[in-house]
Write an enzyme that holds these catalytic residues in place. Structure first.
Site, PDB file in Angstrom:
ATOM      1  N   THR A 121     -12.805 104.662   3.654  1.00 37.31           N
ATOM      2  CA  THR A 121     -12.051 103.452   3.341  1.00 37.31           C
ATOM      3  C   THR A 121     -12.741 102.209   3.883  1.00 37.31           C
ATOM      4  OG1 THR A 121     -10.000 102.292   3.905  1.00 37.31           O
ATOM      5  CG2 THR A 121     -10.692 104.002   5.429  1.00 37.31           C
ATOM      6  N   ASP A 122     -12.489 101.072   3.240  1.00 41.32           N
ATOM      7  CA  ASP A 122     -13.018  99.804   3.755  1.00 41.32           C
ATOM      8  C   ASP A 122     -12.358  99.408   5.079  1.00 41.32           C
ATOM      9  OD1 ASP A 122     -10.507  99.141   2.753  1.00 41.32           O
ATOM     10  OD2 ASP A 122     -11.203  97.483   1.490  1.00 41.32           O
ATOM     11  N   GLU A 123     -11.229 100.072   5.412  1.00 42.63           N
ATOM     12  CA  GLU A 123     -10.511  99.687   6.632  1.00 42.63           C
ATOM     13  C   GLU A 123     -11.289 100.001   7.901  1.00 42.63           C
ATOM     14  OE1 GLU A 123      -6.449 100.739   6.967  1.00 42.63           O
ATOM     15  OE2 GLU A 123      -6.028 100.341   4.863  1.00 42.63           O
ATOM     16  N   TYR A 148      -4.707 105.069  11.732  1.00 38.70           N
ATOM     17  CA  TYR A 148      -5.282 105.620  10.492  1.00 38.70           C
ATOM     18  C   TYR A 148      -6.752 105.249  10.367  1.00 38.70           C
ATOM     19  CZ  TYR A 148      -6.781 105.523   5.612  1.00 38.70           C
ATOM     20  OH  TYR A 148      -7.517 105.648   4.461  1.00 38.70           O
ATOM     21  N   LYS A 152     -10.324 107.496  10.363  1.00 32.79           N
ATOM     22  CA  LYS A 152     -11.284 107.512   9.244  1.00 32.79           C
ATOM     23  C   LYS A 152     -12.673 107.085   9.758  1.00 32.79           C
ATOM     24  CE  LYS A 152     -10.725 108.359   5.489  1.00 32.79           C
ATOM     25  NZ  LYS A 152     -10.724 109.642   4.730  1.00 32.79           N
TER      26      LYS A 152
HETATM   27  P1  NAD Z   1      -2.764 110.756  -0.373  1.00 32.23           P
HETATM   28  O1  NAD Z   1      -1.976 110.655   0.882  1.00 32.23           O
HETATM   29  O2  NAD Z   1      -2.128 110.374  -1.676  1.00 32.23           O
HETATM   30  O3  NAD Z   1      -3.294 112.257  -0.565  1.00 32.23           O
HETATM   31  C1  NAD Z   1      -3.794 113.002   0.507  1.00 32.23           C
HETATM   32  C2  NAD Z   1      -3.829 114.459   0.058  1.00 32.23           C
HETATM   33  O4  NAD Z   1      -4.410 115.234   1.141  1.00 32.23           O
HETATM   34  C3  NAD Z   1      -2.448 115.056  -0.221  1.00 32.23           C
HETATM   35  O5  NAD Z   1      -2.455 115.827  -1.390  1.00 32.23           O
HETATM   36  C4  NAD Z   1      -2.189 115.960   0.998  1.00 32.23           C
HETATM   37  O6  NAD Z   1      -1.339 117.078   0.694  1.00 32.23           O
HETATM   38  C5  NAD Z   1      -3.601 116.387   1.355  1.00 32.23           C
HETATM   39  N1  NAD Z   1      -3.724 116.756   2.775  1.00 32.23           N
HETATM   40  C6  NAD Z   1      -3.273 116.061   3.855  1.00 32.23           C
HETATM   41  N2  NAD Z   1      -3.556 116.744   4.981  1.00 32.23           N
HETATM   42  C7  NAD Z   1      -4.234 117.859   4.606  1.00 32.23           C
HETATM   43  C8  NAD Z   1      -4.787 118.954   5.317  1.00 32.23           C
HETATM   44  N3  NAD Z   1      -4.734 119.018   6.665  1.00 32.23           N
HETATM   45  N4  NAD Z   1      -5.405 119.943   4.617  1.00 32.23           N
HETATM   46  C9  NAD Z   1      -5.460 119.886   3.262  1.00 32.23           C
HETATM   47  N5  NAD Z   1      -4.924 118.877   2.532  1.00 32.23           N
HETATM   48  C10 NAD Z   1      -4.324 117.885   3.204  1.00 32.23           C
HETATM   49  O7  NAD Z   1      -4.088 109.938  -0.123  1.00 32.23           O
HETATM   50  P2  NAD Z   1      -4.947 109.035  -1.111  1.00 32.23           P
HETATM   51  O8  NAD Z   1      -4.404 107.663  -1.120  1.00 32.23           O
HETATM   52  O9  NAD Z   1      -5.158 109.774  -2.359  1.00 32.23           O
HETATM   53  O10 NAD Z   1      -6.327 108.989  -0.297  1.00 32.23           O
HETATM   54  C11 NAD Z   1      -7.297 110.010  -0.486  1.00 32.23           C
HETATM   55  C12 NAD Z   1      -8.526 109.683   0.338  1.00 32.23           C
HETATM   56  O11 NAD Z   1      -9.043 108.430  -0.072  1.00 32.23           O
HETATM   57  C13 NAD Z   1      -8.270 109.560   1.837  1.00 32.23           C
HETATM   58  O12 NAD Z   1      -9.359 110.124   2.522  1.00 32.23           O
HETATM   59  C14 NAD Z   1      -8.188 108.067   2.082  1.00 32.23           C
HETATM   60  O13 NAD Z   1      -8.586 107.758   3.385  1.00 32.23           O
HETATM   61  C15 NAD Z   1      -9.179 107.567   1.051  1.00 32.23           C
HETATM   62  N6  NAD Z   1      -8.964 106.204   0.550  1.00 32.23           N
HETATM   63  C16 NAD Z   1      -7.760 105.842   0.033  1.00 32.23           C
HETATM   64  C17 NAD Z   1      -7.599 104.570  -0.517  1.00 32.23           C
HETATM   65  C18 NAD Z   1      -6.292 104.123  -1.136  1.00 32.23           C
HETATM   66  O14 NAD Z   1      -6.188 102.968  -1.573  1.00 32.23           O
HETATM   67  N7  NAD Z   1      -5.292 104.973  -1.255  1.00 32.23           N
HETATM   68  C19 NAD Z   1      -8.683 103.677  -0.511  1.00 32.23           C
HETATM   69  C20 NAD Z   1      -9.905 104.080   0.060  1.00 32.23           C
HETATM   70  C21 NAD Z   1     -10.034 105.347   0.555  1.00 32.23           C
HETATM   71  O1  DAU Z   2      -8.115  99.534   1.928  1.00 28.93           O
HETATM   72  C1  DAU Z   2      -8.022 100.887   1.653  1.00 28.93           C
HETATM   73  C2  DAU Z   2      -6.713 101.438   2.190  1.00 28.93           C
HETATM   74  O2  DAU Z   2      -5.690 100.951   1.328  1.00 28.93           O
HETATM   75  C3  DAU Z   2      -6.685 102.955   2.247  1.00 28.93           C
HETATM   76  O3  DAU Z   2      -7.619 103.399   3.192  1.00 28.93           O
HETATM   77  C4  DAU Z   2      -5.292 103.476   2.641  1.00 28.93           C
HETATM   78  O4  DAU Z   2      -5.253 104.877   2.568  1.00 28.93           O
HETATM   79  C5  DAU Z   2      -4.289 102.890   1.669  1.00 28.93           C
HETATM   80  O5  DAU Z   2      -2.974 103.278   2.052  1.00 28.93           O
HETATM   81  C6  DAU Z   2      -4.388 101.369   1.644  1.00 28.93           C
HETATM   82  O6  DAU Z   2      -3.985 100.817   2.915  1.00 28.93           O
HETATM   83  P1  DAU Z   2      -3.022  99.520   2.999  1.00 28.93           P
HETATM   84  O7  DAU Z   2      -2.362  99.573   4.314  1.00 28.93           O
HETATM   85  O8  DAU Z   2      -3.743  98.302   2.595  1.00 28.93           O
HETATM   86  O9  DAU Z   2      -2.000  99.913   1.788  1.00 28.93           O
HETATM   87  P2  DAU Z   2      -0.414  99.821   1.640  1.00 28.93           P
HETATM   88  O10 DAU Z   2      -0.114 100.214   0.229  1.00 28.93           O
HETATM   89  O11 DAU Z   2       0.315 100.514   2.716  1.00 28.93           O
HETATM   90  O12 DAU Z   2      -0.141  98.254   1.790  1.00 28.93           O
HETATM   91  C7  DAU Z   2      -0.833  97.288   1.008  1.00 28.93           C
HETATM   92  C8  DAU Z   2      -0.440  95.911   1.518  1.00 28.93           C
HETATM   93  O13 DAU Z   2       0.940  95.664   1.200  1.00 28.93           O
HETATM   94  C9  DAU Z   2      -0.540  95.766   3.023  1.00 28.93           C
HETATM   95  O14 DAU Z   2      -0.951  94.424   3.318  1.00 28.93           O
HETATM   96  C10 DAU Z   2       0.885  96.006   3.523  1.00 28.93           C
HETATM   97  C11 DAU Z   2       1.709  95.434   2.395  1.00 28.93           C
HETATM   98  N1  DAU Z   2       3.042  96.045   2.139  1.00 28.93           N
HETATM   99  C12 DAU Z   2       3.127  97.398   2.062  1.00 28.93           C
HETATM  100  C13 DAU Z   2       4.327  98.000   1.756  1.00 28.93           C
HETATM  101  C14 DAU Z   2       4.460  99.507   1.683  1.00 28.93           C
HETATM  102  C15 DAU Z   2       4.127  95.229   1.897  1.00 28.93           C
HETATM  103  O15 DAU Z   2       4.051  93.981   1.942  1.00 28.93           O
HETATM  104  N2  DAU Z   2       5.339  95.821   1.588  1.00 28.93           N
HETATM  105  C16 DAU Z   2       5.474  97.174   1.506  1.00 28.93           C
HETATM  106  O16 DAU Z   2       6.593  97.645   1.204  1.00 28.93           O
END
Ligand code: NAD
Ligand code: DAU
Length: 332
Positions: A121-123, A148, A152
């Site tokens: 992630t960019d975080e 989190y 990562k």
């Molecule tokens: P998500 O929470 O939707 O999915 C995570 C999946 O991993 C789920 O299916 C869960 O059951 C599985 N999981 C969790 N713990 C596990 C374990 N111990 N063993 C096996 N499976 C397990 O997450 P997402 O948003 O799809 O993110 C997927 C990946 O992408 C993560 O590594 C996250 O850090 C990265 N990422 C997410 C975003 C975003 O915007 N959501 C952006 C950049 C990177």
């Molecule tokens: O940047 C990549 C990351 O993006 C991933 O690594 C994470 O897995 C993914 O969850 C996401 O993280 P954020 O914390 O940015 O995403 P989230 O959807 O939780 O929130 C997006 C923005 O919206 C953040 O600034 C918090 C805000 N927010 C979130 C929720 C759930 C609100 O204002 N209201 C809300 O109800």
């Protein structure tokens, strides 16, 4: 044709990737997923049985991981605890899955000499000021803010060390915020869309000026496949599609798309330590590997996403009440 082991393939981005692989390549896939609250087997519906094997299990289970890695040509590692808010209330599973789980996979790919791609992630780079023209690049120092993002970042560092010390053939990608189908209702965009479908006002943390850099999950999947095919071993690639938008502007856009007044939302308690802005410079991925995003219009992409949540209430409804109850308990 290759056989891919995809961890976390029943989650949001992992399931989008599995659909993308099956639709665009001849590869077969084994998904290893623990089906935590965030995993949903229905996200893999429609994939032909001869292309997909599903294994329910934990990435920290060394024997299971070893047996699956032994049969794979490459591992694409999505499994993680992914939600910042959850990491603030209970960090333990983040350390276990994101750090120990990644370590377990790295040991297996090291033993079996299997190609590894780590999804990050960019975080890991912390946050940027609103008025800073800078974006994250592959050279930005690590400065994670939350439990989190620190787990990562830890997993990224493990991957780098396994490449250098043991010659593991790995690449890493750090992507910005994804949107699209199959995203859990705890996350910002699906939470607001499903609230609006139920007639509930969107909830903005704090002032809502925080900026996220949105990319469609389909574009993320195409970038990962490209890195898997042509990325240089040991390298990091940042993935982003120039989609910067403040949270308040995203909420206004959703309100407009769903036929509501643009001030029809509530401000709620802010997230502790809330990162202000993320922004990706994806020049390396574009110039070196020729990747370009297909979804360049956030409004059009969000409109498709709204349609998907409207058409798939049976997918998200089972998780909605419990998710909202947990938010309500925190004043959010
Ligand atoms: P998500 O929470 O939707 O999915 C995570 C999946 O991993 C789920 O299916 C869960 O059951 C599985 N999981 C969790 N713990 C596990 C374990 N111990 N063993 C096996 N499976 C397990 O997450 P997402 O948003 O799809 O993110 C997927 C990946 O992408 C993560 O590594 C996250 O850090 C990265 N990422 C997410 C975003 C975003 O915007 N959501 C952006 C950049 C990177
Ligand atoms: O940047 C990549 C990351 O993006 C991933 O690594 C994470 O897995 C993914 O969850 C996401 O993280 P954020 O914390 O940015 O995403 P989230 O959807 O939780 O929130 C997006 C923005 O919206 C953040 O600034 C918090 C805000 N927010 C979130 C929720 C759930 C609100 O204002 N209201 C809300 O109800």
């Amino acid at each position: 044709m290759a056989h891919l082991l995809v961890t976390g393939g029943a989650g949001f981005i992992g399931s989008n990737f599995v659909h993308h692989v099956v639709n665009t390549t001849p590869h077969t896939v084994t998904v290893l997923d623990a089906l935590t609250y965030a995993g949903n087997l229905r996200s893999l519906n429609g994939i032909p049985a001869d292309r997909l094997t599903f294994v329910q299990g934990d990435i920290s289970d060394a024997d299971l991981v070893d047996s699956l890695v032994a049969c794979a040509d490459a591992v694409v590692h999505y499994a993680a605890e992914s939600h910042n808010d959850n990491s603030l209330s209970n960090p333990a599973p983040f350390v276990q899955t994101n750090v120990v789980g990644t370590f377990t996979l790295l040991e297996a790919v090291r033993r079996h000499k299997v190609r590894f791609h780590h999804i990050s992630t960019d975080e890991v780079y912390g946050d940027l000021e609103l008025d800073d023209p800078a974006k994250f690049t592959e050279q930005t120092p690590y400065r994670p803010s939350s439990p989190y993002s620190s787990t990562k970042a830890s997993s990224d560092l493990l991957v780098h060390a396994w490449v250098r010390s043991f010659g593991v053939e790995a690449t890493i990608s750090n992507c910005s915020n994804n949107y699209g189908p199959y995203q859990h209702v705890e996350k910002f965009i699906p939470r607001q869309i499903t609230n609006l479908i139920r007639g509930v006002r969107p909830r903005l943390y704090g002032a809502g000026t925080n900026v996220r850099d949105w990319i469609h999950a389909e574009d993320h999947s195409a970038a990962v496949l490209r890195i898997l095919d042509a990325g240089r071993i040991g390298e990091t690639y940042l993935i982003g599609a120039n989609g910067e938008k403040s949270n308040i502007d995203v909420v206004r856009l959703l309100l407009q798309l769903m036929g509501r007044a643009e001030d029809d939302f509530d401000h709620v308690a802010d997230r502790p330590g809330h990162d202000m802005r993320y922004a990706i410079d994806a020049t390396k991925l574009r110039t070196e590997l020729g990747w370009e995003p297909r979804f360049r219009d956030l409004e059009a992409g969000l409109s498709d996403t709204v349609d998907w949540y409207r058409a798939n209430e049976e997918w998200w409804a089972p998780a909605k009440d419990a998710t909202e109850a947990a938010y309500a308990a925190k004043g959010q």
